[in-house]
Structures are given as structure tokens and as C-alpha cells.
Design an enzyme around this catalytic site. Structure first.
Site, mmCIF file in Angstrom:
data_model
loop_
_atom_site.group_PDB
_atom_site.id
_atom_site.type_symbol
_atom_site.label_atom_id
_atom_site.label_comp_id
_atom_site.label_asym_id
_atom_site.label_seq_id
_atom_site.Cartn_x
_atom_site.Cartn_y
_atom_site.Cartn_z
ATOM 1 N N PRO A 2 -5.729 4.431 15.031
ATOM 2 C CA PRO A 2 -4.671 5.291 14.522
ATOM 3 C C PRO A 2 -3.642 4.541 13.679
ATOM 4 C CG PRO A 2 -4.332 4.855 16.859
ATOM 5 C CD PRO A 2 -5.615 4.201 16.470
ATOM 6 N N GLU A 3 -3.072 5.252 12.700
ATOM 7 C CA GLU A 3 -2.056 4.675 11.834
ATOM 8 C C GLU A 3 -0.704 5.351 12.142
ATOM 9 O OE1 GLU A 3 -3.372 4.653 7.732
ATOM 10 O OE2 GLU A 3 -5.463 4.473 8.324
ATOM 11 N N LYS A 61 2.603 0.602 14.184
ATOM 12 C CA LYS A 61 1.529 1.331 14.872
ATOM 13 C C LYS A 61 1.576 1.104 16.379
ATOM 14 C CE LYS A 61 -1.380 0.249 10.891
ATOM 15 N NZ LYS A 61 -2.672 -0.331 10.502
ATOM 16 N N ARG A 267 -13.143 -3.502 3.601
ATOM 17 C CA ARG A 267 -12.861 -2.128 4.030
ATOM 18 C C ARG A 267 -13.214 -1.171 2.897
ATOM 19 N NH1 ARG A 267 -8.742 -2.154 7.850
ATOM 20 N NH2 ARG A 267 -9.604 -0.137 8.419
#
Ligand SMILES: [Zn+2]
Length: 289
Positions: A2-3, A61, A267
Site C-alpha cells: 500500500p501507498e 507509508k 519496476r
């Protein structure tokens, strides 16, 4: 993942535990490799038992559970961690239980499928070190255009890669970096030191728009279904994604381009080659017009 939007949704979701008193902190029976908890769980239990939860914060985060004696429990979900007030998606990946009294919630759970998340108890002094701006950059929702420029404008890295560096700006990860640059109309390969002032302004504005919109939708639950809010419900922002995981699909912004996927710093990056038009010099040093 999660961000920032997902962790902010977690922060808001566990607000009901503010004012509760901690009865106990324990690892739950779990056959998986144990998650990193610092210091030892027994010591955490001793140090926080009987303390009252004063507030819930967020740093980048991480979820911060701030106690009335200035200690802070820091939960970093990393890849697949969740904080929950209700029964978890599975019992086998449940990692930590904080039992509570004196409020509407009896417990706070930390669940983590992959087990890369961490839990850490910090004293006030440790918190100022661990969570200070020397280690973690200013929050993506609080940083100004000028501060963002100051942090990144001398870098030769590609803007997409630089936005993920938590030391400069905190909270943006792979998914939202792609969405932000698409909304800003900036090619993700553009070198930071070649971005113009109007481009920095557009990136900053798009950062606020995308992240705030994602918070309103309670974050993104991707096809693996991992991310859930504190009540074990899906987020809704996955239905608003403009480029992320949409390779080969038409761009909804310009209706001309087709979303492409490239790899930057190991990425995936998704972008529209039409409305994120090439300009300046790429991080590879190649000049384009
Ligand atoms: Zn487009």
C-alpha cells in the site's frame, strides 16, 4: 503497495481506537516466518500495557499509534500488511493482536500475507530520530511545489524513479507515481534536472489531485485482492486508474494514445506516449525532441 492513500485510509479507519486502553500486545499463532517486531514482543507488552491511545497518525507509508506517554507503535505494512478492526481475510496470516478496553473496539489486528511488514515501538526520542526529516522526506500531501523542486531538481534520475525515493518525498509508490505523471502530462523517463518550472507545478498539482482522489475512494484494491480497509472492505480507486496496469488499452485522456509499459529501476511504468510527450533529455542521457 500500500501507498499513501491506502495507509491514510488505514489511519482513518482505526480512529475508533483513540481513547482505548491497551490490555495486551501479542503475536498470534502463525506458522509463517515471523514478521519483524522490535523490541521483543514481551517487552512491547510490558511497556504499553495500561497505556491509552492518544491519537493515530501517519508518516509516509506508516501508521503511527501514539500513546499518552509519548511512546509510538509504528506499523509499516510494506507489501501486503493490513490493520483491521474486524475479522481478517484469513486467520493463517494474522500476525499481531492489540487487545483493547474502554472503547468501541476490543482489538486491533495486524495481518500480513507476505510477512514483510514491520511493527516497532519507539520512545519519544527514538520517534524523533526514526521518523524525522533526516530519514523520511516531507509528506507528499504537505510538500510545496518549491520544496519538491528543491528536493529533486538537481537529480539526474528519471522523474518516475525519483518520486519513489522516500527520503525526498514520502508516500508515493509505483502505482501512484505513474498516475501522477500521466495526469501531469510528463514523460516518466524525463530527467529531473531537465524538468521545467511549469512541469514541476503540474507534477505537484497532479500529486495532490491523484492522492486526495484516491483517499476519497479509500485506496486501490488490485486484482490480487490484498489491500482492504480497516473493516476488511475493498477500496475503489482501482476503477479510476488511467494508466496503471492498462498496457495496450486506449488512453482515456487524449483518446489517441495506447498505454505502454516500460521498466524503470526494475519496476513497471505505465504511460501514454501521446499525452506524456517526449521532451528534454532522458535519464539514459539520450536527447529527444
Ligand atoms: Zn494520452
Amino acid at each position: 503497495m500500500p501507498e499513501l492513500p491506502e495507509v491514510e485510509t488505514m489511519r482513518r479507519g482505526i480512529q475508533p481506537i483513540v481513547g482505548c486502553r491497551i490490555r495486551s500486545v501479542s503475536r498470534t499463532p502463525c506458522e509463517r516466518r515471523p514478521i519483524q517486531i522490535t523490541p521483543a514482543i514481551e517487552l512491547i507488552h510490558q511497556r504499553v500495557r495500561g497505556k491509552t491511545i492518544a491519537s493515530i497518525g501517519r508518516r509516509g507509508k506508516r501508521v503511527l499509534i501514539q500513546l499518552d506517554d509519548q511512546q509510538t507503535i509504528v506499523i509499516e505494512p510494506r507489501m501486503t500488511g493490513l490493520v483491521l478492526l474486524v475479522a481478517p481475510p484469513t486467520t493463517e496470516h494474522l500476525r499481531l493482536r492489540i487487545s483493547l478496553a474502554g472503547g468501541s473496539s476490543n482489538e486491533l489486528l495486524f495481518w500480513d500475507r507476505r510477512g514483510l511488514g514491520t511493527v516497532r515501538l519507539l520512545s519519544a526520542e527514538e520517534a524523533s530520530q526514526w521518523l524525522g526529516e533526516a530519514r523520511i522526506g516531507r509528506d507528499a500531501l504537505e510538500i510545496t511545489t518549491e520544496q519538491l523542486r528543491e528536493q529533486l531538481a538537481s537529480s539526474r534520475r528519471a522523474i518516475k524513479v525519483a518520486l519513489l525515493d522516500q527520503k525526498h518525498v514520502a508516500g508515493i509508490g509505483n502505482l501512484y507515481a505513474a498516475e501522477i505523471l500521466h495526469l501531469a502530462g510528463v514523460d516518466p523517463r524525463t530527467r529531473c534536472d531537465r524538468l521545467t518550472k511549469p512541469q514541476w507545478q503540474r507534477i505537484h498539482g497532479a500529486t495532490l489531485t491523484v492522492l486526495n482522489d484516491a483517499i476519497l475512494h479509500e485506496g486501490s484494491t488490485l486484482s490480487d485482492g490484498t489491500y482492504r480497509n480497516a473493516l476488511n472492505q475493498d477500496g475503489g480507486y482501482q476503477n479510476q486508474h488511467r494508466v496503471y496496469d492498462r498496457e495496450g488499452q486506449p488512453c482515456g485522456k487524449c483518446s489517441v494514445g495506447t498505454i505502454r509499459r516500460i521498466v524503470q529501476a526494475q519496476r513497471s511504468t505505465f504511460f501514454c506516449p501521446v499525452c506524456q510527450r517526449k521532451s528534454g533529455v532522458y535519464a539514459s542521457g539520450k536527447r529527444v525532441t
